[in-house]
Design a protein around this motif. Sequence first.
Motif, PDB file in Angstrom:
ATOM      1  N   ASP A  95      27.067  70.231  32.047  1.00 53.37           N
ATOM      2  CA  ASP A  95      26.709  71.591  32.453  1.00 53.37           C
ATOM      3  C   ASP A  95      25.967  72.379  31.372  1.00 53.37           C
ATOM      4  O   ASP A  95      25.661  73.552  31.569  1.00 53.37           O
ATOM      5  CB  ASP A  95      27.971  72.361  32.864  1.00 53.37           C
ATOM      6  CG  ASP A  95      28.581  71.807  34.136  1.00 53.37           C
ATOM      7  OD1 ASP A  95      27.820  71.382  35.024  1.00 53.37           O
ATOM      8  OD2 ASP A  95      29.823  71.787  34.237  1.00 53.37           O
ATOM      9  N   GLU A  96      25.675  71.762  30.257  1.00 52.12           N
ATOM     10  CA  GLU A  96      24.973  72.440  29.168  1.00 52.12           C
ATOM     11  C   GLU A  96      23.505  72.658  29.522  1.00 52.12           C
ATOM     12  O   GLU A  96      22.849  71.762  30.019  1.00 52.12           O
ATOM     13  CB  GLU A  96      25.059  71.622  27.882  1.00 52.12           C
ATOM     14  CG  GLU A  96      26.463  71.435  27.355  1.00 52.12           C
ATOM     15  CD  GLU A  96      27.035  72.702  26.756  1.00 52.12           C
ATOM     16  OE1 GLU A  96      26.291  73.440  26.098  1.00 52.12           O
ATOM     17  OE2 GLU A  96      28.235  72.943  26.965  1.00 52.12           O
ATOM     18  N   ARG A  97      23.008  73.835  29.236  1.00 51.41           N
ATOM     19  CA  ARG A  97      21.582  74.104  29.469  1.00 51.41           C
ATOM     20  C   ARG A  97      20.719  73.441  28.408  1.00 51.41           C
ATOM     21  O   ARG A  97      19.765  72.763  28.697  1.00 51.41           O
ATOM     22  CB  ARG A  97      21.309  75.603  29.453  1.00 51.41           C
ATOM     23  CG  ARG A  97      21.633  76.264  30.745  1.00 51.41           C
ATOM     24  CD  ARG A  97      21.185  77.724  30.673  1.00 51.41           C
ATOM     25  NE  ARG A  97      21.230  78.271  32.002  1.00 51.41           N
ATOM     26  CZ  ARG A  97      20.167  78.389  32.782  1.00 51.41           C
ATOM     27  NH1 ARG A  97      19.000  78.031  32.350  1.00 51.41           N
ATOM     28  NH2 ARG A  97      20.284  78.885  33.988  1.00 51.41           N
ATOM     29  N   ASP A  98      21.070  73.672  27.162  1.00 50.61           N
ATOM     30  CA  ASP A  98      20.312  73.108  26.043  1.00 50.61           C
ATOM     31  C   ASP A  98      21.084  71.912  25.496  1.00 50.61           C
ATOM     32  O   ASP A  98      21.914  72.044  24.605  1.00 50.61           O
ATOM     33  CB  ASP A  98      20.109  74.154  24.947  1.00 50.61           C
ATOM     34  CG  ASP A  98      19.318  75.350  25.451  1.00 50.61           C
ATOM     35  OD1 ASP A  98      18.363  75.126  26.207  1.00 50.61           O
ATOM     36  OD2 ASP A  98      19.658  76.485  25.092  1.00 50.61           O
ATOM     37  N   ARG A  99      20.799  70.758  26.060  1.00 51.81           N
ATOM     38  CA  ARG A  99      21.512  69.552  25.673  1.00 51.81           C
ATOM     39  C   ARG A  99      20.943  68.988  24.378  1.00 51.81           C
ATOM     40  O   ARG A  99      19.762  69.097  24.106  1.00 51.81           O
ATOM     41  CB  ARG A  99      21.385  68.481  26.755  1.00 51.81           C
ATOM     42  CG  ARG A  99      22.054  68.838  28.047  1.00 51.81           C
ATOM     43  CD  ARG A  99      21.847  67.736  29.054  1.00 51.81           C
ATOM     44  NE  ARG A  99      22.496  68.065  30.315  1.00 51.81           N
ATOM     45  CZ  ARG A  99      22.322  67.377  31.418  1.00 51.81           C
ATOM     46  NH1 ARG A  99      21.519  66.335  31.439  1.00 51.81           N
ATOM     47  NH2 ARG A  99      22.946  67.722  32.519  1.00 51.81           N
ATOM     48  N   LEU A 100      21.837  68.352  23.615  1.00 53.51           N
ATOM     49  CA  LEU A 100      21.390  67.586  22.462  1.00 53.51           C
ATOM     50  C   LEU A 100      20.717  66.323  22.977  1.00 53.51           C
ATOM     51  O   LEU A 100      20.860  65.960  24.136  1.00 53.51           O
ATOM     52  CB  LEU A 100      22.597  67.211  21.598  1.00 53.51           C
ATOM     53  CG  LEU A 100      23.412  68.357  21.015  1.00 53.51           C
ATOM     54  CD1 LEU A 100      24.676  67.811  20.365  1.00 53.51           C
ATOM     55  CD2 LEU A 100      22.587  69.115  19.988  1.00 53.51           C
ATOM     56  N   SER A 101      20.023  65.623  22.121  1.00 55.58           N
ATOM     57  CA  SER A 101      19.409  64.363  22.542  1.00 55.58           C
ATOM     58  C   SER A 101      20.524  63.356  22.844  1.00 55.58           C
ATOM     59  O   SER A 101      21.628  63.440  22.291  1.00 55.58           O
ATOM     60  CB  SER A 101      18.491  63.819  21.457  1.00 55.58           C
ATOM     61  OG  SER A 101      19.247  63.279  20.396  1.00 55.58           O
TER      62      SER A 101
END
Length: 112
Positions: A95-101
Amino acid sequence: MKLLKTLLFSAIVTNMFIANVQAKEPKMSLIEGCHELVNIQKNKNERRLLAAQTTSLSESLRAGYCLGVIAEYARTKDCHSDWFDRAKFIAKFYDERDRLSETTILKQSCKI
């Protein structure tokens, strides 16, 4: 000779068609796959009646992709964490908008 040219032409056209279709399909996501894997495992653990039969083919494929990536990463990077704990960790990013790679998430999942 004519048969060989025909087969070669057919192979080239087929490869172009497959490349075009694959370019339009979305990339399979590790995070989405792990989300599916955790849900499937949760249903299995709750012993839901017909849990395996209610899992779609696409859900199964995504879950299998997650499990395969986790297993291969563990094999090549000497990661000994439990596969299910790693899948749950990765699925938390669903559900994260700004996901890590995905590579960063995989590295972090080995540290849990």
